[in-house]
Design a protein around this motif. Structure first.
Motif, short mmCIF file in Angstrom:
data_model
loop_
_atom_site.label_atom_id
_atom_site.label_comp_id
_atom_site.label_asym_id
_atom_site.label_seq_id
_atom_site.Cartn_x
_atom_site.Cartn_y
_atom_site.Cartn_z
N TYR A 1 -10.56 25.03 1.64
CA TYR A 1 -11.94 24.62 1.85
C TYR A 1 -12.32 23.39 1.01
O TYR A 1 -13.50 23.04 0.94
CB TYR A 1 -12.90 25.77 1.52
N SER B 1 -13.24 36.37 4.22
CA SER B 1 -11.90 36.76 4.67
C SER B 1 -11.99 37.73 5.84
O SER B 1 -11.24 37.61 6.82
CB SER B 1 -11.14 37.39 3.50
N THR C 1 -14.45 37.93 7.94
CA THR C 1 -14.94 37.16 9.09
C THR C 1 -13.81 36.38 9.74
O THR C 1 -13.68 36.34 10.98
CB THR C 1 -16.06 36.21 8.64
N ARG C 2 -12.97 35.78 8.95
CA ARG C 2 -11.85 35.00 9.50
C ARG C 2 -10.87 35.90 10.24
O ARG C 2 -10.33 35.53 11.28
CB ARG C 2 -11.14 34.24 8.38
N LYS C 3 -10.61 37.09 9.69
CA LYS C 3 -9.73 38.03 10.41
C LYS C 3 -10.33 38.41 11.75
O LYS C 3 -9.61 38.54 12.75
CB LYS C 3 -9.51 39.27 9.54
N THR D 1 -9.79 35.57 14.16
CA THR D 1 -8.40 35.57 14.63
C THR D 1 -8.17 36.65 15.67
O THR D 1 -7.50 36.43 16.68
CB THR D 1 -7.45 35.76 13.44
N GLU E 1 -6.98 28.79 14.30
CA GLU E 1 -7.26 28.21 12.99
C GLU E 1 -7.98 26.87 13.10
O GLU E 1 -8.87 26.56 12.30
CB GLU E 1 -5.95 28.04 12.21
N GLN F 1 -11.57 27.51 13.89
CA GLN F 1 -12.25 28.05 12.71
C GLN F 1 -12.54 26.93 11.70
O GLN F 1 -13.64 26.87 11.12
CB GLN F 1 -11.37 29.13 12.06
N LYS F 2 -11.56 26.06 11.53
CA LYS F 2 -11.77 24.95 10.60
C LYS F 2 -12.91 24.06 11.09
O LYS F 2 -13.75 23.59 10.31
CB LYS F 2 -10.48 24.15 10.47
#
Length: 1889
Positions: free
Chosen positions: A274, A306, A308-310, A313, A319, A322-323
């Protein structure tokens, strides 16, 4: 009913209160009509006067009886009004810690502000499949009801969750979705249910924020449609969002936060991934620091990101996307920090190189110059020209914030769109359940456009709710066929028309927005002019011209007009949007590209003051225009709301109303003011009002009869319960308008149930008073009788004491007299004994002297005789041995010469064909001669026995003579003692003694004086020592006691440690087993899933002929045992083949192909060989004569073996007789008689004659057995004869100690019996006694030597007697041994004769085998005997014997081959002879007999006897075997008619044959086919308990057979010899045993699952609901909780149903032959399921937690225990599984008041967890008024006492838990060769081997 009947003294009412809203009070006196006030007393004891309204005269609300307080359903209350509802919710929430309550069709959920353990998987499983009213209120119950109605009615459902912020709407919706995901599952590998749940953290991150009321408040509304297929499994979902609060992006009030995602990014800014976002702390950005509360207590934003990112996915957002999302969010934060400064009053500017604007441009990919320009400028378009206008700083700042909100809204919509794409599916949706999570009614001090839209939406939802409630009430009345009238309820349609109708508020607002100079003031004036006089719901505030008031259904709300137009327009600078569209950042371009086609476009409002900005999703169905984004927010919101209402009206709604108990987020704190506001706003009180307007209380006739049976007289009770209830109601309630009789229920007006409860309580109170009176009378009488008995007892003991005192005095008097008598007698007796002793001493000395002289003479004479006897015996033995050796040598030489001649002669005769017949005849004569010889030998043996009897008589006479000699010696000893008395010396000695006596008397007096002094001193010393001893003893006892206590403590401690360690090891073992078995379950599930997918792929790609079952038909036809398709057999065969192929890997397939090629080659070679054999058939005829001679040679071998057997027996007889002769010779040496005596000669002659006869028999034996017999004789001749005993030498001739010691040791060795092994005398002592000189009588008398001499003589005589007795016993023992040996010889002879006769009866082929078998057995026994006698000497003999046994076995195999070959030839001959004439057949008598013999019927029993327990089948029959024995087998017929485990035995016997043939491929394929077929039949009929139990028993039996016959010594201990012969010989199947063990575990788990499915519907009804003891428990009102048809299928199971089902399970398993240990484990699992399900339902049902229900449960448990006793299953742990349920029932019944009660409960409920104990106490509900509720303080005491317990926090027991199963080895005693295969199994292709 008149008010005076209800408002009586002590009646309780509710009165209004400013603080608590409603306060309880009690009437001090009765109310009378016309009273203007009521005299009340509050709960704190204060007396108040309550004034009645003079206009309405309305009395205060009556309070419900305590028995109805805390009900699950508010409609069950007798009095339905606001205070009753509020109080009931408070009691449940605060006292019982219950957050859910039903209110008719509404679930009221109160936010506890504390995590509760009531949402786990165990709770979900407990509510799954249950009716809504059967369990306590819960969000899972509502979800289950929706799911069930969707499946039953095939109608879409909706769950509407509403409430104000912080009430728990989002959590309730989340738990509802979790329930659907858990109970339904998905149809694909994509795990849609996990994706549905994964959408929650995403939506919470971008749509939730912290507010002053809630840390995780949803700032948008959402409606999620969860799609289901035809099997009602989740296939996808779709989300629609409403009313996003965009203003929160740019502004937050104090103590609030922006959306969570911004803080998650700031908290993770230090991470490497980040760094590019250029973020820092949240306090560094304007958009995240305004609320001054950047942190939520207990929340880690880094971990949340973390998560939220899972979730991103899992939902397919990669990715890069998401970025990109994080870049856009970071850009919004940087844009908020862009500082805009004033250039002048009309323009503004951004300083160059602004760091945050630069970061914003880099992140979104736009140019710095364009963005900085259009943030401070605006383009104006006219008809002809376009102008660029500068913006003041304030407008530029607002434009910047509007852009930030617009970007975030676009991003929010993009995320929702992609979440929906991830949740969508290609499978057609059959139905759906929608979950609506939306704002509740809101009213603040300042209300603006946002609150107006929210309250407008709630008006629409409330209208739909009222119509639905009214509809349900109407349907209920019509279904029960009772008269009804329209219920007056609040209709909010006028309010809705005011808002949305033509010229309504929204239309006027849109019209004003179109005006060029429209303003909020002008719009307000239009509202006043249009609606102020036309609509009563619209009002104008008195003090304001810029506000208006609307009368909503919940309350009046005043709205401020300021900002309405601006928020409704929601404008954004178009040039800024164009700059963003030109970005190089692809994600940003995607957000703004064709924005009108976004999934849920939103309208924006720009406002200040922290109020919400709204985003509304429009109707997708409308055509988009180029200017649709210009549509107002109000228009978009109205369209989306109409679309939502259309969706809800098309579904069946379920309502969840969330209540916020307080504004301070305090756990389990209830604020009545806040609660009543929300109850009024959410429609709960409206539901109560509608219910109260009709008949709110409803009872079934059975419930009414059970509850109010006490109000009926015996004559009122009729057989028809309905008529009985009708008659009783007419008597109790006179006003018929207060109740109505329906078809199945009685309907009551409000308050009638309370009146009936009052009558019931009065009746029970009168009964209780009468019972108390009777009991108190009984207690007083019992007390009186006890006192009277005590007085009588005291008198009896007093009189007894007096009598004992008198008796004691009399006994003492008598005792004194006796003591005097005995003392005098003692003095006289002492004087007499002194005189007697002196006379005896003189006699003893004289007699001892004479005895010694006589004894020495006798001893010398006896020793001389012994020496002569031994010398003569030795000479005779030497002469006899020389003669015997010479004679034996001559006999051997002669017999050897004669045997050689006879052998040559026999060899010559053996070549002659005709000699066989003569030999057979000669053998018969010889056998007869042998029989006669044996008879003669028996006669000779009888003569020998007679001679032995004579010898015994001679021995007896000799013994009598020896006894006479011994008595004579004793007389001589007496004479010697008499002669030894010397009177003169004794007189002199007497005189000397008198002198000494006088001197002694003097000394005695002196000594007595000294002794008296000494005695006094000693007594004093003794007393002191006693005191010291007492103190020391006390200390010792104390020390011993402490040591014992310590040792006991140490022992107990060690025992506890060992026990704990053992328990821990057992627990670890069980956990390991459970883990392994769970892995097996998962493996099986994956296998089934793989098979299903494979079948689906096959069915979708290839269409097969015939009917193939699908999943839908499997459940209905799974129990059928026949196939309806013409292709069924072919299909099953192909499936079995597929299973076999699937069970092997690729390498195994290649090996099998190679093996198949080799077998084909071998088959071809065998065919060629067969052709060659056919060519050689003609040439074989020429060799027939030679083969015939070989057959005759086999017969000769049989005769030779028979002669060998006779020779062996003759040798044994000879050897036994030689031992007899040697024993007799030994006995003659010991004194039984001389070798030349007549008796000895007679016996010896008889024995010699027998030996000669045996030598004659020896000549007929061939040399085959000579070597073995010679070995045996050599071993026997090595044994030496027992040497004769050494006799006692003449003691007087021994001159020194060594000679005497040798003689004494020889004498001791003669005592062979262990009974006479005693300690010998010391040699020196004996020598001194025997070699002493002539005694001096004075010295003897003085030193006591005479007594020593006397003792020595006695010892010597005793030794001689022992020697004589030992010789006699030895002789007797040897005679007995001779008799036993003769008896054994006779028995052996008889047995040999029987064996010989049996062998003669057998066919020739069997004779040889039987003879060899007998010989091998006999040699083995002899070998064991030799090993026991002499291990060293027996080794060579064992080697020789084993070699001989191997030779014999080789000969046997060779003969078997010859016999089989001859049999084949004889069959050919028999065919030829059959073709020839009868004359030719008669001419060949002897060969014909040889040919017919093998096919004679007599051979059938021999084949049965030779059956080896194997079954042979062809390779191509394997599929048929599996099909008939497994796939098509009906368990019921096999269990009833055949032996248990027959299929397992058959499969194992087939496996044994494959092992016997060393066919590894056949073994592998058979095992693989068996395992796969069992799996297939279980998959097909897995829901049939009988099938699963049958194959569990057979699989275990097959596993035990593999162990029992594996050859492992550990498993062969209990086998018979025949069973050990059947062990597997070529393959080690240990790995397959593990596979089959795993299969058995899977079958066991399937059995438990099947059993659980059968028992599950019975348990709750039978254990809890059914009244086993009638009349104990009373039924309470149930309200509307069973309002739907979800109870239509309610079972009527009883406890007897459960017991019958358990008995059926047990009998089925016993019929199938299931191992007893396995049955015990199954029963234990059954009882665990019963106890766990019952306890779980008890913990989730408040209506079941009462004293009477505890009694019912304990009675039911006792019935289960009785069932265990009847089945003999009490001692293996099944009863212990019910311990938690037993303790819960005891907890319901024990006293629950004091601290002592709390301690008793803590010590009693060891099997219950703290959570379960507290839950039961919270749920405890009195059924009658005499019971008391559990106080909150008592529950706190329990929690304090149990605080230190280390236990699980789980509330419910795991009903899915399965105890780890073990399969103890259980060998079968059934012999495989005795198993018969019935014809009903269609296994005729199997051949017994």
């Amino acid at each position: 009913m008149a008010a005076s009947e209800l408002y009586t003294k002590s009646a309780r009412v509710w009165i209004p209160d400013a603080e608590e809203v409603w306060k309880s009070a009690e009437l001090n006196k009765d109310y009378k009509n016309g009273d203007v006030s009521l005299q009340l007393m509050l709960e704190d004891g204060t007396n108040v006067e309550h004034k009645l309204d003079p206009k309405t005269k309305n009395l205060p609300y009556l309070r419900n009886p305590d028995i109805l307080v805390g009900e699950n359903d508010l409609t069950a209350l007798s009095y339905l009004h606001e205070p009753a509802v509020l109080h009931n919710l408070k009691v449940r929430f605060v006292d019982s810690k219950l957050i859910y309550t039903y209110c008719g069709i509404v679930l009221v959920a109160i936010n506890p502000y504390e995590p509760l353990p009531i949402y786990g998987t165990d709770i979900i499983n407990a509510y799954s499949g249950q009716n809504m009213g059967d369990m306590d209120p819960h969000i899972f119950a509502v979800a289950e009801e929706a799911y069930k109605q969707m499946a039953r009615d095939e109608r879409n459902q909706s769950i509407i969750v509403s409430g104000e912020s912080g009430a728990g709407k989002t959590v309730s919706a989340k738990y509802a979705m979790r329930y659907f995901a858990t109970v339904s599952g998905s149809t694909s590998e994509a795990n849609v249910e996990q994706k549905v749940l994964a959408s929650n953290p995403i939506m919470e991150a971008i749509g939730n924020a912290k507010t002053t009321r809630n840390d995780n408040s949803s700032r948008f509304g959402k409606y999620i449609e969860i799609g289901f297929d035809t099997r009602y499994r989740i296939i996808g979902a779709n989300m629609r969002t409403y009313l996003l609060e965009k203003s929160r992006v740019v502004f937050q009030a104090d103590e609030e936060r922006n959306y969570h995602i911004f803080y998650q990014l700031c908290a993770s800014s230090h991470l490497p991934e980040y760094k590019a976002l250029k973020l820092s702390k949240a306090s560094d950005f304007l958009y995240t620091r305004q609320g001054r509360s950047p942190v939520i207590y207990g929340v880690d934003d880094t971990k949340e990101l973390s998560t939220t990112r899972k979730a991103f996915t899992l939902l397919g957002i990669n990715e890069s996307n998401q970025k990109g999302l994080f870049q856009v969010l970071a850009a919004i934060l940087h844009l908020g920090n862009v500082e805009i400064k004033d250039r002048d009053s009309d323009s503004s500017v951004i300083p160059p190189n602004n760091r945050h604007l630069t970061a914003f441009c880099e992140l979104v990919g736009v140019t710095y110059q364009d963005m900085s320009q259009w943030l401070c400028h605006r383009k104006l378009k006219t008809a002809t020209e376009t102008y660029v206008k500068t913006l003041p700083r304030l407008q530029a700042t607002n434009a910047r914030d509007a852009l930030s909100k617009h970007i975030y809204a676009k991003l929010f919509n993009w995320i929702v769109e992609h979440v929906n794409k991830a949740l969508i599916t290609n499978i057609k949706q059959h139905s759906f359940i929608g979950v609506l999570d939306i704002y509740g009614f809101e009213t603040f001090e300042i209300n603006s456009f946002e609150q107006f839209c929210i309250n407008y939406a709630n008006e629409k939802l409330q209208q739909q709710f009222n119509m639905h409630v009214f509809k349900l009430e109407q349907e209920e009345y019509m279904r029960e066929q009772i008269p009804w009238t329209l219920i007056d309820f609040y209709d909010n349609q006028p309010c809705i028309n005011l808002i949305e109708a033509k010229m309504g508020i929204l239309d006027l607002l849109d019209e004003e927005c179109k005006m060029p100079k429209g303003s909020d003031d002008s719009w307000a004036q239009k509202l006043y002019n249009t609606h102020l006089k036309a609509c009563s719901l619209f009002e104008k505030p008195r003090m304001s011209n810029r506000a208006f008031i609307i009368q909503h259904f919940a309350d009046k709300v005043e709205y401020q007009c300021e900002g309405f137009l601006e928020k409704n327009k929601d404008t954004v600078n178009e040039e800024q949007i164009n700059v963003l569209k030109a970005s190089k950042f692809h994600l940003l371009v995607e957000l703004f590209h064709d924005g009108e086609k976004a999934t849920s476009p939103t309208g924006q409002v720009s406002g200040t003051g922290g109020r919400t900005r709204l985003s509304i999703k429009p109707d997708k169905g409308r055509e988009k225009s180029s200017k649709e984004h210009k549509k107002t927010v109000g228009c978009q919101f109205r369209n989306s709301l109409q679309m939502l209402m259309g969706t809800l009206n098309a579904t069946t709604p379920h309502y969840v109303r969330c209540i916020k108990p307080n504004d301070f987020k305090l756990a389990f704190t209830f604020d009545p003011k806040r609660a009543v506001q929300q109850l009024r706003a959410c429609g709960v009180l409206e539901t109560i009002r509608i219910s109260a307007a009709g008949f709110p209380s409803r009872w079934t006739y059975q419930e009414f009869f059970s509850r109010y049976r006490v109000l009926m007289k015996q004559k009122d009770v009729l057989a028809d319960k309905k008529l009985t209830c009708r008659n009783v109601m007419e008597q109790l309630v006179q006003d018929q308008d207060k109740y109505q009789f329906g078809k199945t229920k009685i309907f009551f007006r409000a308050g009638q149930v309370a009146y009936l409860e009052k009558l019931r309580a009065e009746k029970l109170r009168a009964a209780c008073i009468r019972i108390q009176k009777t009991i108190r009378c009984w207690l007083e009488r019992k007390k009186y009788l006890r006192k009277r008995s005590s007085a009588i007892t005291i008198q009896r003991f007093t009189r007894g004491y007096q009598a004992r005192c008198l008796a004691k005095f009399m006994r003492r008097t008598q005792a004194a007299t006796v003591i005097q008598k005995y003392q005098r007698m003692c003095v006289e007796r002492k004087r007499y004994r002194q005189k007697q002793a002196a006379a005896l001493v003189m006699q003893t000395i004289l007699r001892a002297y004479m005895a010694r002289q006589k004894y020495q003479a006798l001893r010398r004479e006896h020793k001389a005789v012994i020496i002569q006897k031994r010398v003569r015996g030795w000479l005779a033995r030497c002469w006899y041995k020389r003669c015997l050796v010479s004679i034996v040598y001559l006999q051997c030489c002669f017999r050897r010469m004669k045997a050689r001649r006879e052998l040559k002669k026999l060899k010559i005769e053996a070549r002659s064909v005709q000699h066989l017949k003569k030999l057979n005849k000669g053998m018969e004569n010889k056998i007869m001669q042998l029989q006669r010889k044996i008879d003669e030998q028996n006669k000779d043996k009888r003569l020998v026995n007679e001679k032995l009897v004579g010898l015994e008589t001679t021995y007896t006479a000799e013994s009598e003579r020896m006894r006479g000699e011994l008595s004579r010696l004793r007389g001589v000893e007496e004479d010697a003692k008499n002669k030894g008395n010397q009177v003169s010396s004794l007189l002199e000695e007497l005189e000397r003694l008198r002198k000494e006596l006088s001197s002694t008397q003097k000394e005695k007096k002196t000594i007595e004086d000294w002794a008296q002094t000494y005695r006094n001193e000693m007594e004093k010393m003794v007393s002191e020592l006693k005191e010291q001893n007492g103190s020391l003893k006390k200390e010792k006892d104390d020390l011993n006691r402490s040591i014992q206590e310590q040792s006991q403590q140490m022992t107990e401690k060690m025992a506890r440690a060992i026990l704990e360690e053992t328990q821990q090891l057992k627990t670890d073992l069980n956990e390991e087993r459970s883990r392994y078995q769970n892995l097996l379950t998962e493996h099986r599930r994956l296998e089934e899933k793989h098979d299903d997918l494979k079948e689906e792929m096959v069915s979708s790609n290839v269409s097969k002929p015939g009917h193939r079952r699908t999943d839908s038909t499997h459940s209905s036809n799974g129990s059928e045992y026949t196939y309806n398709s013409e292709y069924a057999e072919l299909e099953e065969g192909s499936r079995a083949a597929e299973d076999v192929t699937r069970g092997s890997d690729t390498s195994l397939t290649l090996k099998l192909q190679k093996r198949l090629t080799e077998l084909e080659q071998q088959n071809q070679s065998l065919r060629n060989e067969l052709e060659n054999k056919e060519d050689q058939f003609q040439r074989a005829r020429a060799r027939d004569d030679v083969e015939f001679k070989k057959a005759r040679g086999a017969e000769l071998e049989y005769e030779s073996l028979k002669r060998q057997e006779l020779d062996s027996e003759n040798k044994k007889l000879k050897h036994d007789l030689v031992e007899i002769r040697q024993s007799l010779l030994g006995k003659a040496a010991t004194g039984a008689g001389a070798p030349g005596s007549p008796a000895y000669k007679v016996v010896l002659e008889q024995l010699n004659a027998s030996c000669e006869e045996l030598e004659v028999r020896k000549e007929e034996v061939l040399i085959l057995r000579s070597q073995l017999v010679s070995q045996k004789e050599a071993m026997h001749h090595k044994e030496t004869m027992t040497e004769p005993s050494v006799y006692v030498e003449d003691v007087s001739k021994l001159k020194d100690a060594d000679e005497l010691k040798q003689a004494y040791m020889g004498l001791k060795d003669t005592n062979r019996s262990p009974r006479f092994m005693r300690k010998p005398l010391e040699v020196s002592d004996l020598l001194s006694r025997l070699r002493s000189a002539a005694p001096d009588f004075h010295k003897l008398n003085e030193d006591g030597e005479l007594w020593l001499v006397n003792q020595g003589l006695k010892e010597t005589i005793r030794l001689l007697e022992h020697q004589l007795q030992t010789q006699r016993r030895g002789y007797d023992n040897e005679v007995e041994s001779l008799r036993g040996e003769l008896h054994n010889v006779k028995e052996e002879n008889n047995r040999q004769q029987q064996l010989l006769a049996q062998n003669l009866q057998l066919p020739p082929e069997a004779r040889i085998e039987a003879s060899l078998q007998h010989e091998i057995t006999r040699l083995t026994n002899e070998n064991l005997e030799l090993l026991a006698e002499d291990p060293t000497a027996s080794r060579e003999a064992r080697v020789t014997i084993l070699r001989r046994m191997v030779d014999l076995m080789e000969q046997l195999e060779k003969q078997d081959r010859t016999i089989r070959k001859l049999k084949k030839q004889l069959k050919v001959y028999s065919k030829r002879i059959g073709e020839m004439g009868a004359g030719q057949a008669e001419g060949q008598t002897s060969p014909g007999q040889m040919v017919d013999e093998p096919i004679h019927p007599v051979n059938i029993p021999r084949r049965e006897k030779d059956f080896q327990g194997m079954l042979e089948y062809k390779k191509e029959d394997e599929l048929k075997l599996v099909k008939n024995l497994i796939l098509e087998l009906k368990p019921r017929g096999v269990a009833v008619n055949l032996i248990p485990g027959l299929p397992a035995y058959i499969l194992f016997m087939c496996l044994r044959h494959a092992d016997y043939n060393n066919d590894d491929q056949k073994v592998r394929t058979l095992l693989t086919s068996t395992i796969n077929s069992i799996k297939k039949i279980l998959k097909k009929r897995g829901d049939d308990f009988e099938t699963v139990s049958f194959w569990l028993a057979n699989t275990c039996r097959f596993l035990h057979c593999l162990k029992q016959y594996s050859g492992d010594e550990a498993f062969m201990k209990h086998n018979t010899q025949r069973q050990n012969e059947h062990s597997l010989s070529n393959f080690d199947l240990a790995e397959y045993r593990q596979v089959i063990s795993d299969l058995a575990i899977q079958i066991y788990q399937q059995l438990i699952k099947c059993m659980e499915n059968i028992l599950q519907p019975m348990i709750v009804s039978g254990m809890l609901e059914h009244e086993t003891i009638q009349g104990v428990s009373g039924v309470k009102p149930t309200g509307l909780r069973k309002r739907t048809s979800s109870i239509a299928d309610e079972g009527t199971y009883t406890l007897d149903s459960i017991l019958r089902q358990l008995s059926a399970f047990h009998s089925t398993m016993c019929q199938h032959g299931t191992d007893p240990e396995l049955i015990k484990q199954v029963v234990k699992q059954q009882f665990y399921i019963i106890g766990a399900v019952t306890l779980n339902n008890l913990l989730l049902r408040k209506d079941m937690c009462s004293w009477s229900k505890g009694m019912q449960i304990r009675y039911n448990v006792s019935q289960l225990e009785e069932w265990l006793r009847d089945k003999g299953l009490m001692t293996f742990g099944a009863k212990e599984t019910l311990e938690p349920l037993i303790q819960a029932a005891q907890l319901l019944q024990v006293k629950k008041k004091t601290d002592e009660d709390a301690g008793a409960i803590c010590s009693m409920c060891l099997a219950l967890t703290t959570a379960q104990i507290v839950k039961v106490l919270n749920l405890y509900t009195p059924v009658n008024e005499f019971e008391e509720r559990v106080s909150v303080s008592f529950i706190r005491t329990i929690q304090t006492r149990l605080r230190d317990r280390c236990e699980s926090l789980q509330l419910l027991m795991d009903t899915k838990m399965i105890y780890p199963v073990t399969f103890p080895f259980s060998p079968s005693s059934l012999a495989l060769e005795t198993i018969q295969i019935p014809g009903s199994l269609n296994l005729g292709f199997l051949t017994r081997v």
